[in-house]
Design an enzyme around this catalytic site. Structure first.
Site, PDB file in Angstrom:
ATOM      1  N   GLU A 129       0.835  -1.210   0.000  1.00  0.00           N
ATOM      2  CA  GLU A 129       0.000   0.000   0.000  1.00  0.00           C
ATOM      3  C   GLU A 129       0.865   1.253   0.000  1.00  0.00           C
ATOM      4  O   GLU A 129       0.492   2.267  -0.581  1.00  0.00           O
ATOM      5  CB  GLU A 129      -0.921   0.008   1.229  1.00  0.00           C
ATOM      6  CG  GLU A 129      -2.007  -1.048   1.206  1.00  0.00           C
ATOM      7  CD  GLU A 129      -3.074  -0.804   0.150  1.00  0.00           C
ATOM      8  OE1 GLU A 129      -2.726  -0.449  -0.992  1.00  0.00           O
ATOM      9  OE2 GLU A 129      -4.263  -0.983   0.470  1.00  0.00           O
ATOM     10  N   THR A 181      -6.911   9.266  -4.539  1.00  0.00           N
ATOM     11  CA  THR A 181      -6.875   9.065  -3.090  1.00  0.00           C
ATOM     12  C   THR A 181      -6.261  10.286  -2.398  1.00  0.00           C
ATOM     13  O   THR A 181      -6.738  10.719  -1.351  1.00  0.00           O
ATOM     14  CB  THR A 181      -6.065   7.796  -2.742  1.00  0.00           C
ATOM     15  OG1 THR A 181      -6.644   6.699  -3.438  1.00  0.00           O
ATOM     16  CG2 THR A 181      -6.096   7.502  -1.257  1.00  0.00           C
TER      17      THR A 181
END
Lengths: 308, 308
Positions: A129, A181
């Site tokens: 991530e 994001t």
């Protein structure tokens, strides 16, 4: 020793309405297929089965970085080759990068005879991530590895609490728009009102109790977000209309999946979830925005070994 | 029709560490005794059995105001006479005013053949809290009427969720100092950091899950308050030392009861709760501050009918 394994790495919903940064759930659909092979040399190779260009350096790859971390722990002359069949569209908000990271470490651990705990696998996968978004978050990785509904009580130190839930149908729509994001993070207010936070934690407590008590009505009443959704939903055209139409169609509730643009809704009955899907399709058809929908259920297993 | 009833109205702990404004629990000790009689005229009389002077006007009394609200709903030529044996010290932070308000309405409802639901009784009793503190809060009333551990998911509209819990011992110390609820409210920051709120709701979710899953370790790990306790504890001398000593003695955790000055600690075993009590006593003996302690358990029943 087993040499090869084929796994399914499923999509996940993070930021479960009021459960921003702490609650997530695992879906049956969509999912990636990954083939992972044990190598007898210290080396990580990651390839796309779909011809998608991937960085040569495994440290820059969502599946590669977690495996490099795992190798550091092992100190043995072994490595892994990974082939990814990507079915979860990157940037859709249902944990595409998490599926690659979680799938890679679960497959590798299987080939090693399950030497690592699920918590350790989450720790490795978080490095994927970091490659994908710059942040070592576990919001999608945790439900992907544990399956079901998961609570991250604390991130430092990592404290994961699997939560049971009654059967639920999940309808997801992925409108073909881009929500970065980084943008979704940047627009959040860093200061909030105590009174709003109190409403939020009442709902979080209600949602956790609803899952554990199999209380559908309580789950529905608790699926309210007074803090994040009002800010982030402005990045998703049609959000308010879609949510109202889904509630009208009988959904218990829902909201933005992760940081969007996908939107998910929970329903008690399959027929309701179908009506919710129709309502979602109508909104985005009318807006002239392309979309994909999924009508699926909660996947209590997480990453699944298919062969090997 | 039954004419008289005698009840026990127990103490309660509100603001259960991370569960500020939403989580509370009911204790077996201490408790008030109340005798309530049905009158054949529209009239409320409240008297103290201990010679404590009470306002003549029942609307200004913690037990009287809720009964006046109940009479408004009934529109019948009846009334109630109440005699209170006060054992829960006012201002101690364990729901003294809530016990009077909750005890009065539960007793009256019993005399009326239980015409009102527990939720309705909470609504009536909140008028007693308004008399006592100026705010119509339900933090102590709810566990007093429902018993056990209770969640107030939402106050408007009122949504109460009873939570099961494993057996727990509760040690309470009431240092004889004054903390005004108004002061305890005034020093709270109305703006908080989102990142702190996220930690708090992780712990709230963990605490609810710990209660429902009978997971003592999870309860212990979740009994953390990053927002309220650091501010309010400065009003309570010795708080940090006492908390550290209690954890050292084996308590799962705990914190300020309500807005203080009482402090409570939860333990899995009775022997541990006794060691916690000793640790508490030592701190306040050393500080030269008078105190009372209680070693009790969670009262799953709430207000109890003793006779009648």
């Amino acid at each position: 020793m087993q040499k090869k394994v084929k796994i399914a790495a499923p999509a996940t919903v993070a930021n479960l309405v009021c459960g921003f940064d702490i609650l997530g759930l695992c879906l049956h659909d969509p999912y990636d297929i990954m083939e992972v092979e044990l190598l007898q040399e210290k080396k990580i190779i990651v390839k796309s089965a779909d011809g998608y260009p991937l960085p040569e350096d495994p440290a820059l790859n969502t599946a590669g970085a977690p495996l490099l971390e795992m190798l550091k722990e092992l100190d043995e002359p072994i490595g892994f080759s990974v082939i990814i069949h990507k079915r979860i569209k990157p940037g859709s908000g249902v944990g595409s990068s998490a599926a690659s990271a979680a799938g890679a470490v679960v497959a590798a651990n299987h080939l090693l005879g399950n030497r690592f705990s699920k918590e350790e696998l989450v720790q490795f996968a978080m490095f994927g991530e970091k490659v994908a978004s710059g942040v070592k978050h576990a919001d999608n990785i945790t439900p992907c590895i544990f399956g079901g509904v998961t609570l991250i009580r604390s991130i430092f130190p990592l404290d994961i609490v699997p939560l049971s839930s009654p059967p639920l149908y999940v309808t997801v729509i992925h409108p073909q728009i881009e929500v970065k994001t980084a943008d979704a993070r940047a627009i959040l207010k860093q200061q909030i009102q105590l009174k709003d936070a109190i409403k939020q934690w009442g709902n979080i407590a209600g949602l956790v109790a609803g899952f554990l008590k199999n209380d559908y009505d309580l789950i529905g009443r608790s699926l309210e977000d007074h803090l994040i959704e009002p800010v982030r939903s402005i990045l998703i055209p049609g959000f308010d209309d879609l949510k109202a139409a889904c509630k009208q169609a009988g959904a218990l509730g829902g909201g933005i999946s992760g940081s969007g643009p996908s939107i998910f809704m929970l329903s008690k009955e399959k027929a309701t979830a179908g009506k919710v899907e129709d309502a979602m399709k109508k909104i985005y058809t009318d807006l002239g925005i392309d979309f994909h929908t999924y009508l699926t259920t909660i996947n209590t297993e997480g990453v699944k070994i298919l062969e090997g």
